[in-house]
Structures are given as C-alpha cells and as structure tokens.
Scaffold this active site. Structure first.
Site, short mmCIF file in Angstrom:
data_model
loop_
_atom_site.label_atom_id
_atom_site.label_comp_id
_atom_site.label_asym_id
_atom_site.label_seq_id
_atom_site.Cartn_x
_atom_site.Cartn_y
_atom_site.Cartn_z
N CYS A 194 -7.08 -1.73 3.01
CA CYS A 194 -6.55 -1.48 1.32
C CYS A 194 -7.44 -1.66 -0.08
O CYS A 194 -7.25 -1.75 -0.59
CB CYS A 194 -4.72 -2.42 1.85
SG CYS A 194 -3.69 -2.57 2.68
N HIS A 241 -3.96 -7.90 -6.43
CA HIS A 241 -3.57 -7.14 -5.45
C HIS A 241 -1.81 -7.16 -5.47
O HIS A 241 -1.43 -6.06 -5.49
CB HIS A 241 -3.60 -7.93 -4.04
CG HIS A 241 -3.95 -6.99 -3.01
ND1 HIS A 241 -4.00 -5.61 -3.30
CD2 HIS A 241 -2.78 -7.66 -2.27
CE1 HIS A 241 -3.85 -5.44 -1.83
NE2 HIS A 241 -3.05 -6.38 -1.22
N HIS A 263 2.37 -0.06 -3.72
CA HIS A 263 0.87 0.38 -2.60
C HIS A 263 0.29 1.36 -2.34
O HIS A 263 1.19 2.30 -1.78
CB HIS A 263 1.40 -0.49 -2.04
CG HIS A 263 0.49 -1.10 -1.36
ND1 HIS A 263 -1.28 -1.04 -1.41
CD2 HIS A 263 -0.08 -2.56 -0.21
CE1 HIS A 263 -2.22 -1.12 -1.29
NE2 HIS A 263 -1.60 -2.47 -0.28
#
Length: 385
Positions: A145, A277, A314
């Site tokens: 990520c 995030h 995401h």
C-alpha cells in the site's frame, strides 16, 4: 545539493472514470463508487462489493493509459531521458517470478487480466518505459500500500540529488480475487458495504480500482522545456516502525517518523490539509489520529483531515499515486475532499475529518500519507505552484 522538484503532468483513473473531472464529480462530491463485483464469483466471501471500473483490463494497458496522459500534459517528448518508477504488486512467488520471462506461454507474464497475477513486477517498469519511448533508469516498487508513494519519493530523491532531471512515477491496482480473499479472511472488509473512516461504527475497508502517473521535473529541466508547474513536491519521507505485521504502532510512530522527515525537508510543519491513509479499520484510524496530533500539536485540531478511500476504496499499490493527484486537485481547486459516510466520530478520533461534504478552503500546502503491512509508512508534501 538539493534541488526543487516540480510536478508538471498527471493522469488518473479510478472507478469514477478517467481524468480529473471524474475525481471532482465522485471523490470531491463525496459519492462512494462501491457496487457488486462482477469480475469473479463472490459467493465464498462475506463482502462482494468494491469500487471497480467496468470489466477487468490488462494492468499494463491501464498503466500505459494514465502515463500517456501524464506525459502528454507535461509535454514530454518521445525519447526524452526520464526515470520510470512503478508501484506494483509483489506476491509469495516474487523471488522466482520477479524476472521470469514475460512472454513465454503459460508464464505469469502471459496472463491477460488485472491484479497481482497479470505480469512479473519488474517488467511493469520495463514495459511502461518502452511504451512511452523514454530512456533512463527503470525500477519497480512492491511495498504493497506504499508502493507508488515510495516510487514518487524515490523520483523526488533522484531529481533533488541531481541524478535525474525527469521522473515518471506511476502505480496501479485492479480489484481481483486474491486480495479480496486475503482481506476477507482477515475480517478487514466492511460488513455493510460502507467505508466510514474515523467513525465509531466503522467496520472496515473495501477495495477499488486505481491507477495514476505523474511527471516530476527539476526546475531547470522544466524551465528549459517551457513546461508549466502544477505544484511543487517539497517534502518526502519514508519509515518503518516494525511494530506488527498487520497493525500500525498504536501511537502512529511510523507515520510520525515518515511525515516528520517530509515536513523537515519541506521547511516546517505548517500544513493546510492532510489526505489520510484512513482505512476505516479498528487499529489504523486511532493510531493515525494520534500520530497527526504528535506531528502538529495544538495545530492538529485546526488542520482538516480526510480519507478519500471512503469514496474510491483502498487502491493498494496505487493508493499513494492516486491520492497525490487528489491532493493536487484539492490545492489547485481550493476544495477539501470529504470523508464520505461519516456518522458518529470515534472518541479516539477527534480531528476535523471534513465529514460528508466538500468545503472551500485556501490551500497552499498539503500532506498525503500512506501505510502498509509490516510497518511501512510514506509521506509526501505538496505545495501549490
């Protein structure tokens, strides 16, 4: 001697479509893009929703599309010297597969649809550079990520240190079954199909399609070409807290270290907006909040923070690149993208999360942060040109 890094072009694609206007109409309007997955059988899984853009496409084609848009916006000529740095997926076969022949029948490189199984990671950077017709270093980043954010930070460092005049940085992820299965088995996916970062009733994340590319240039290189600067990347940082394989340090130590380095490089802690995030998971959101409080002190309560994963999902390896483009649009448009689906705040999450609706604001300097399994953290500081 350090040199300023300018952003002169970008291309982006999410479940909302291709280009900046699609982001404005989706992300900035606070409209989640989640819908039932049709690419594979969702029967075995607790959650069958994601933010996907039509049928699956070859990942290399999506990367080529956004990179061509970025290069076109920047006006970079064919054959120009440029580093090509790509955030892409690694997997458990990485040691044997990273440089496996890309075109041999039956090899992973011959697969035709998106996701980690499509092509060997190292080849993504090679293929993209060849497609664009540029000359220079080619590197793949497989840090999950933070992959594309790490690629951007490396591009900044190459330019700031004088080792490159231009860097094309990109990342892409397309929703596929392997990662859905992993997140589902870890009970990390939203139970009700809504992603509610920083809320008391949040129940997890959902995945999304994403790809973005940016062109970075030195001031001298951009000036010689007559290129227009869209923004300056004035700070970048990376850190690992090594606290837990899947949980952040509870005080956000990795975020503090990475963002602290970025802010020091940028010349100070003043920030007008943070693109968080913000995964809407139990451990991430309070840890991120504590980390931001440590970074900004008394100013934390006055600094707007939002998670655009509440609309895009995401984006895994693409998260850093796409969220940098979103942050760029926030600066240029003077609009704070909201945290969609916001209900009651978690008592441990007590900042201004721009709930549900966009806000007008005079934004000059913004921070975007990302985190990954294993304690990896990245931070990028963007300033309005």
């Amino acid at each position: 001697m350090s040199r300023e890094v300018l952003l002169t072009g970008f291309g982006v694609r999410t479940a909302f479509g291709t280009g900046a206007d699609a982001l404005r109409e989706g992300v900035f309007d606070g409209r989640p893009a989640f819908a039932p997955i049709t690419r594979f059988d969702i029967g075995p899984y607790r959650t069958g929703l994601a933010a996907a853009y039509g049928p699956a496409a070859p990942l290399r084609d999506v990367l080529a599309e956004v990179a061509a848009a970025a290069v076109g916006m920047a006006g970079l000529p064919t054959g120009a010297p440029a580093a090509v740095l790509v955030g892409t997926a690694g997997d458990f076969t990485g040691l044997t597969r990273f440089w496996r022949a890309r075109d041999s029948p039956g090899s992973p490189g011959a697969a035709v649809s998106g996701g980690a199984a499509e092509t060997v990671p190292a080849w993504q950077a090679e293929a993209l550079a060849d497609t664009l017709g540029v000359r220079g270093p080619r590197l793949a980043f497989t840090g999950a990520c933070v992959a594309s954010a790490a690629a951007i930070a490396h591009g900044c460092q190459l330019i700031a240190s004088g080792r490159a005049e231009t860097a094309i940085c990109a990342g892409a992820y397309l929703v596929e079954e392997e990662n859905l299965a992993k997140f589902d088995s870890g009970f990390a996916l939203s139970r009700d199909g809504v992603v509610r970062p920083f809320c008391a009733d949040r129940s997890g994340l959902l995945l999304g399609d994403g790809a973005a590319a940016i062109v970075l240039e030195s001031v001298g290189g951009a000036r010689r070409r007559g290129a227009r600067a869209l923004a300056a990347l004035t700070g970048w940082g990376a850190a690992g807290d090594a606290h837990h394989i899947a949980r952040p340090h509870p005080e956000g130590a990795g975020l503090v270290a990475a963002a602290g380095r970025a802010l020091r490089r940028a010349g100070g802690p003043r920030i007008d907006y943070v693109n968080a995030h913000g995964t809407a998971t139990r451990h991430n959101d309070p840890a991120e909040t504590r980390g931001l409080r440590t970074l900004f002190g008394a100013d934390a309560a006055r600094t707007p923070v939002s998670s655009t994963k509440s609309t895009t999902g995401h984006l895994l390896e693409a998260a850093g690149a796409v969220e940098l483009v979103i942050t760029l649009l926030a600066l240029r448009d003077g609009v704070l993208p909201p945290t969609a689906g916001f209900t009651e705040p978690d008592p441990h999450c007590d900042l201004d999360y721009v709930p549900n609706r966009p806000h007008k604001a005079d934004l000059r300097r913004a921070l975007t942060v990302n985190a990954a399994f294993g304690g990896a953290n990245t931070a990028l500081v963007l300033e309005r040109a």
